[in-house]
Design an enzyme around this catalytic site. Structure first.
Site, mmCIF file in Angstrom:
data_model
loop_
_atom_site.group_PDB
_atom_site.id
_atom_site.type_symbol
_atom_site.label_atom_id
_atom_site.label_comp_id
_atom_site.label_asym_id
_atom_site.label_seq_id
_atom_site.Cartn_x
_atom_site.Cartn_y
_atom_site.Cartn_z
ATOM 1 N N ARG A 233 6.844 6.467 14.278
ATOM 2 C CA ARG A 233 6.405 6.870 12.932
ATOM 3 C C ARG A 233 5.856 8.294 12.940
ATOM 4 O O ARG A 233 5.080 8.656 13.826
ATOM 5 C CB ARG A 233 5.318 5.898 12.486
ATOM 6 C CG ARG A 233 4.595 6.273 11.232
ATOM 7 C CD ARG A 233 3.540 5.222 10.950
ATOM 8 N NE ARG A 233 2.480 5.811 10.181
ATOM 9 C CZ ARG A 233 1.964 5.287 9.086
ATOM 10 N NH1 ARG A 233 2.405 4.134 8.636
ATOM 11 N NH2 ARG A 233 0.998 5.884 8.451
ATOM 12 N N ASP B 16 0.376 5.038 2.013
ATOM 13 C CA ASP B 16 -0.336 5.288 3.278
ATOM 14 C C ASP B 16 -1.668 6.017 3.090
ATOM 15 O O ASP B 16 -1.754 7.001 2.345
ATOM 16 C CB ASP B 16 0.576 6.042 4.249
ATOM 17 C CG ASP B 16 1.600 5.087 4.863
ATOM 18 O OD1 ASP B 16 1.220 3.939 5.172
ATOM 19 O OD2 ASP B 16 2.771 5.471 4.997
ATOM 20 N N HIS C 251 0.838 -1.202 0.000
ATOM 21 C CA HIS C 251 0.000 0.000 0.000
ATOM 22 C C HIS C 251 0.873 1.254 0.000
ATOM 23 O O HIS C 251 2.053 1.208 0.349
ATOM 24 C CB HIS C 251 -0.912 0.032 1.238
ATOM 25 C CG HIS C 251 -0.169 0.123 2.543
ATOM 26 N ND1 HIS C 251 0.551 -0.930 3.077
ATOM 27 C CD2 HIS C 251 -0.012 1.147 3.419
ATOM 28 C CE1 HIS C 251 1.106 -0.563 4.213
ATOM 29 N NE2 HIS C 251 0.784 0.705 4.448
ATOM 30 N N HIS D 56 4.636 0.123 -0.042
ATOM 31 C CA HIS D 56 5.476 -0.581 0.924
ATOM 32 C C HIS D 56 4.657 -1.632 1.664
ATOM 33 O O HIS D 56 3.419 -1.595 1.663
ATOM 34 C CB HIS D 56 6.076 0.403 1.930
ATOM 35 C CG HIS D 56 5.036 1.109 2.752
ATOM 36 N ND1 HIS D 56 4.313 2.174 2.272
ATOM 37 C CD2 HIS D 56 4.563 0.885 4.010
ATOM 38 C CE1 HIS D 56 3.461 2.581 3.187
ATOM 39 N NE2 HIS D 56 3.585 1.816 4.263
HETATM 40 C C1 SIN Z 1 3.609 0.827 7.569
HETATM 41 O O1 SIN Z 1 2.980 0.183 6.756
HETATM 42 O O2 SIN Z 1 3.408 2.045 7.662
HETATM 43 C C2 SIN Z 1 4.615 0.174 8.494
HETATM 44 C C3 SIN Z 1 5.713 -0.491 7.763
HETATM 45 C C4 SIN Z 1 6.597 -1.290 8.680
HETATM 46 O O3 SIN Z 1 6.202 -1.608 9.815
HETATM 47 O O4 SIN Z 1 7.686 -1.648 8.236
#
Ligand code: SIN
Length: 271
Positions: free
Chosen positions: A251, A95, A93, A236
């Protein structure tokens, strides 16, 4: 500041060393910015970064986004803790593309990572678009797709209008102008004006195209890594092969604008 750049993958990825987060001057920032736009995924390795420095550095790239229902870490508005793999993060996806103006950049700092496993994969969506036939690109250039938020967001009472947006299937990056495929398996359900069953065969093809191995950079985390990726040019997902080992990251995401592409601009979907 003596900063070094090492390309980490062909489709995406650059690792930067020698960064001191207490003193990033304009010249160093400009070189990071250029490398980020070129490589889509930028990792700063071997530099201490506090939570406040993470927030401050992220804020140099744009306005820090406050998540509508996931709580932030106390004292650090805009910073979330990621510690559990979730079906959303395990699926390819970009974000929160259900939003009218999805975050343009996401940043993570690895606070505790498994000795092995728990990598994050990134797939270059410029390459995914460019490697399609001219005839299919022409069709996709004229289409919008509708992206929906998760059930959890609905359950948390987020306004339904904020959870459904139509974006061009092909977007043009607001800084580089490069075209990218912009549909993903987490949030995209159908093309605007098409039913879900009409959309499914082409969407399934595009989800597979978007995530071909040759478009992928797989980031193997080291403790303390700072990483940022461009949601306008990569998708990602986490690779959850680390069993019960702790994986804890901070994050911060940055506001983006509605997407633009050859078909036009994103719009709130009422259908
Ligand atoms: C995410 O999808 O924002 C997290 C990615 C991760 O945990 O590596």
């Amino acid at each position: 500041m003596a900063v070094s750049f090492e390309q980490a993958g062909v489709p995406a990825g650059v690792v930067v060393t020698g960064v001191d987060f207490t003193q990033i001057d304009d010249e160093t920032f400009a070189s990071l910015h250029e490398a980020f736009l070129h490589h889509h995924v930028l990792c700063i390795r071997g530099s201490e970064i506090t939570q406040q420095q993470h927030l401050d550095f992220a804020a140099r790239w744009g306005k820090v986004h406050q998540h509508p229902y996931v709580p932030h870490i106390e004292g650090y508005p805009g910073m979330m803790m990621i510690f559990q793999v979730h079906p959303i993060t395990e699926t390819w996806h970009a974000d929160t593309t259900h939003a009218l103006a999805p975050p343009k950049i996401t940043t993570l700092v690895a606070r505790e990572i498994p000795a092995l496993g728990g990598d994050t994969g990134f797939a270059n969506q410029n390459l995914a678009y460019e490697s399609l036939s001219a005839a299919l690109r022409e069709l996709l250039d004229g289409l919008y797709a509708v992206h929906y938020g998760t059930d959890l967001a609905y359950e948390q009472g987020v306004d339904a209008k904020a959870l459904r947006s139509a974006h061009p299937v092909v977007i043009e990056h607001d800084e580089t102008g490069e075209r990218a495929l912009y549909v993903n398996a987490d949030y995209t359900r159908h093309f605007a004006g098409w039913t879900e069953s009409e959309s499914k065969p082409l969407l399934d093809f595009l989800f597979a195209q978007a995530t071909r191995l040759e478009f992928m950079y797989r980031h193997r985390w080291q403790p303390g890594d700072f990483i940022m990726w461009d949601n306008r040019s990569v998708q990602h997902r986490v690779v959850a092969d680390h069993g019960s080992a702790t994986r804890q990251l901070n994050r911060v995401t940055l506001h983006g604008d509605p997407m633009r592409g050859p078909a036009g601009s994103s719009y709130p979907y009422e259908g």
